[in-house]
Motif scaffolding. Structure first.
Motif, PDB file in Angstrom:
ATOM      1  N   THR A  62      25.202  83.053  45.837  1.00  0.00           N
ATOM      2  CA  THR A  62      25.116  84.221  46.719  1.00  0.00           C
ATOM      3  C   THR A  62      24.167  85.233  46.086  1.00  0.00           C
ATOM      4  OG1 THR A  62      27.383  83.864  47.379  1.00  0.00           O
ATOM      5  CG2 THR A  62      26.478  86.043  47.833  1.00  0.00           C
ATOM      6  N   VAL A  67      22.399  88.628  44.782  1.00  0.00           N
ATOM      7  CA  VAL A  67      22.919  89.911  44.310  1.00  0.00           C
ATOM      8  C   VAL A  67      22.601  90.960  45.379  1.00  0.00           C
ATOM      9  CG1 VAL A  67      22.667  91.694  42.539  1.00  0.00           C
ATOM     10  CG2 VAL A  67      22.553  89.254  41.906  1.00  0.00           C
ATOM     11  N   TYR A  68      23.617  91.673  45.873  1.00  0.00           N
ATOM     12  CA  TYR A  68      23.375  92.668  46.930  1.00  0.00           C
ATOM     13  C   TYR A  68      24.294  93.881  46.779  1.00  0.00           C
ATOM     14  CZ  TYR A  68      27.643  90.934  49.088  1.00  0.00           C
ATOM     15  OH  TYR A  68      28.947  90.586  49.308  1.00  0.00           O
ATOM     16  N   SER A  69      24.868  94.085  45.603  1.00  0.00           N
ATOM     17  CA  SER A  69      25.910  95.096  45.442  1.00  0.00           C
ATOM     18  C   SER A  69      25.416  96.523  45.691  1.00  0.00           C
ATOM     19  CB  SER A  69      26.530  94.997  44.042  1.00  0.00           C
ATOM     20  OG  SER A  69      25.499  95.037  43.090  1.00  0.00           O
ATOM     21  N   HIS A  70      24.091  96.744  45.719  1.00  0.00           N
ATOM     22  CA  HIS A  70      23.537  98.082  45.992  1.00  0.00           C
ATOM     23  C   HIS A  70      23.572  98.416  47.487  1.00  0.00           C
ATOM     24  CE1 HIS A  70      20.574  94.900  45.928  1.00  0.00           C
ATOM     25  NE2 HIS A  70      19.997  95.516  46.930  1.00  0.00           N
ATOM     26  N   ARG A 111      25.747 101.453  49.822  1.00  0.00           N
ATOM     27  CA  ARG A 111      26.321 102.493  48.967  1.00  0.00           C
ATOM     28  C   ARG A 111      25.220 103.258  48.238  1.00  0.00           C
ATOM     29  NH1 ARG A 111      27.951  97.545  48.029  1.00  0.00           N
ATOM     30  NH2 ARG A 111      29.952  97.971  48.985  1.00  0.00           N
ATOM     31  N   ASP A 167      25.862  96.840  55.192  1.00  0.00           N
ATOM     32  CA  ASP A 167      26.453  96.133  54.058  1.00  0.00           C
ATOM     33  C   ASP A 167      26.657  94.677  54.493  1.00  0.00           C
ATOM     34  OD1 ASP A 167      27.711  95.552  51.728  1.00  0.00           O
ATOM     35  OD2 ASP A 167      29.451  96.836  52.061  1.00  0.00           O
ATOM     36  N   THR A 215      16.880  94.344  46.827  1.00  0.00           N
ATOM     37  CA  THR A 215      17.577  93.043  46.812  1.00  0.00           C
ATOM     38  C   THR A 215      16.626  91.951  46.329  1.00  0.00           C
ATOM     39  OG1 THR A 215      18.899  93.771  48.688  1.00  0.00           O
ATOM     40  CG2 THR A 215      18.938  91.417  48.212  1.00  0.00           C
ATOM     41  N   CYS A 234      16.112  92.306  42.595  1.00  0.00           N
ATOM     42  CA  CYS A 234      17.329  91.883  41.860  1.00  0.00           C
ATOM     43  C   CYS A 234      17.454  90.367  41.800  1.00  0.00           C
ATOM     44  CB  CYS A 234      18.589  92.402  42.543  1.00  0.00           C
ATOM     45  SG  CYS A 234      18.876  94.140  42.359  1.00  0.00           S
TER      46      CYS A 234
END
Ligand SMILES: C[S@@+](CC[C@H](N)C(=O)[O-])C[C@H]1O[C@@H](n2cnc3c(N)ncnc32)[C@H](O)[C@@H]1O
Length: 189
Positions: free
Chosen positions: A7, A9-12, A15, A23, A61, A64
């Motif tokens: 998957t 990385v998309y934690s940014h 938020r 999101d 994204t 990252c």
């Protein structure tokens, strides 16, 4: 389906400075799952978004995940035409598909992530005529829909433009019946 790709990385997303950006949710991951078997085609990708914050978030994204991508801020593919006509091998759209009042369509903020207007189709219906223009001879288009969008009707409309479609993956997410429609040129036309 068992994934062979991690998957991203998309934690940014959704938020901090990207709070006005969609999101990633069930629809986003369903699209990723549908794409896996065509992953080798996804070598050189462009992407667009009407929300400048979403375009910046996509650039984050990409970096990252060590992918080279320069998002373009535009309505659908407006600023890329006619350059991309007949040259797109894989065309993806996870549109704003939620049924809303028509007045909510046309935002360049977070509302653009979901507001689809009448039948949730107002943005998708502007996109459909572009599909046949953009796809290369072996090109594929993936489009997210919900049942309220009438996916059968969408497939019928694109058939008139020489494109065959099928629902290649579906899931239920809360009240939504999500489907990924996959289109290719009808080789007999
Ligand atoms: C359902 S969200 C999907 C976000 C992301 N692609 C994903 O799959 O997680 C829809 C996205 O389409 C963008 N969008 C809405 N209308 C658009 C338009 N006319 N042209 C380009 N992008 C648009 C929204 O800003 C939002 O980022």
């Amino acid at each position: 389906m068992r994934s062979c790709y991690p998957t991203p990385v998309y934690s940014h997303a959704g938020r901090g400075s990207f709070q006005d950006v969609y999101d990633p949710a069930e629809d986003s991951f369903l699209l990723i799952d549908a794409l896996e078997k065509d992953a080798e085609r996804l070598l050189h990708m462009s992407c667009t978004d009407v929300n400048p914050a979403a375009a910046q978030c996509t650039a984050r994204t990409a970096s990252c995940n060590r992918v080279s991508l320069q998002p373009v801020i535009t309505d659908l593919v407006e600023s890329l035409l006619p350059r991309l006509c007949g040259k797109v091998d894989v065309l993806l759209f996870n549109p704003p598909y939620v049924v809303t009042p028509s007045e909510e369509v046309g935002s360049r903020g977070i509302e653009a992530a979901w507001a689809g207007g009448e039948r949730g189709r107002e943005v998708t219906d502007r996109f459909l005529p572009l599909v046949a223009q953009l796809l290369s001879s072996e090109g594929l288009c993936y489009l997210i829909t919900i049942a309220e969008n009438n996916p059968e009707e969408i497939m019928g409309l694109l058939r008139q433009n020489g494109l065959e479609g099928e629902s290649c993956l579906s899931t239920r997410a809360g009240n939504e019946r999500l489907s990924v429609l996959r289109f290719h040129r009808n080789q007999q036309t």
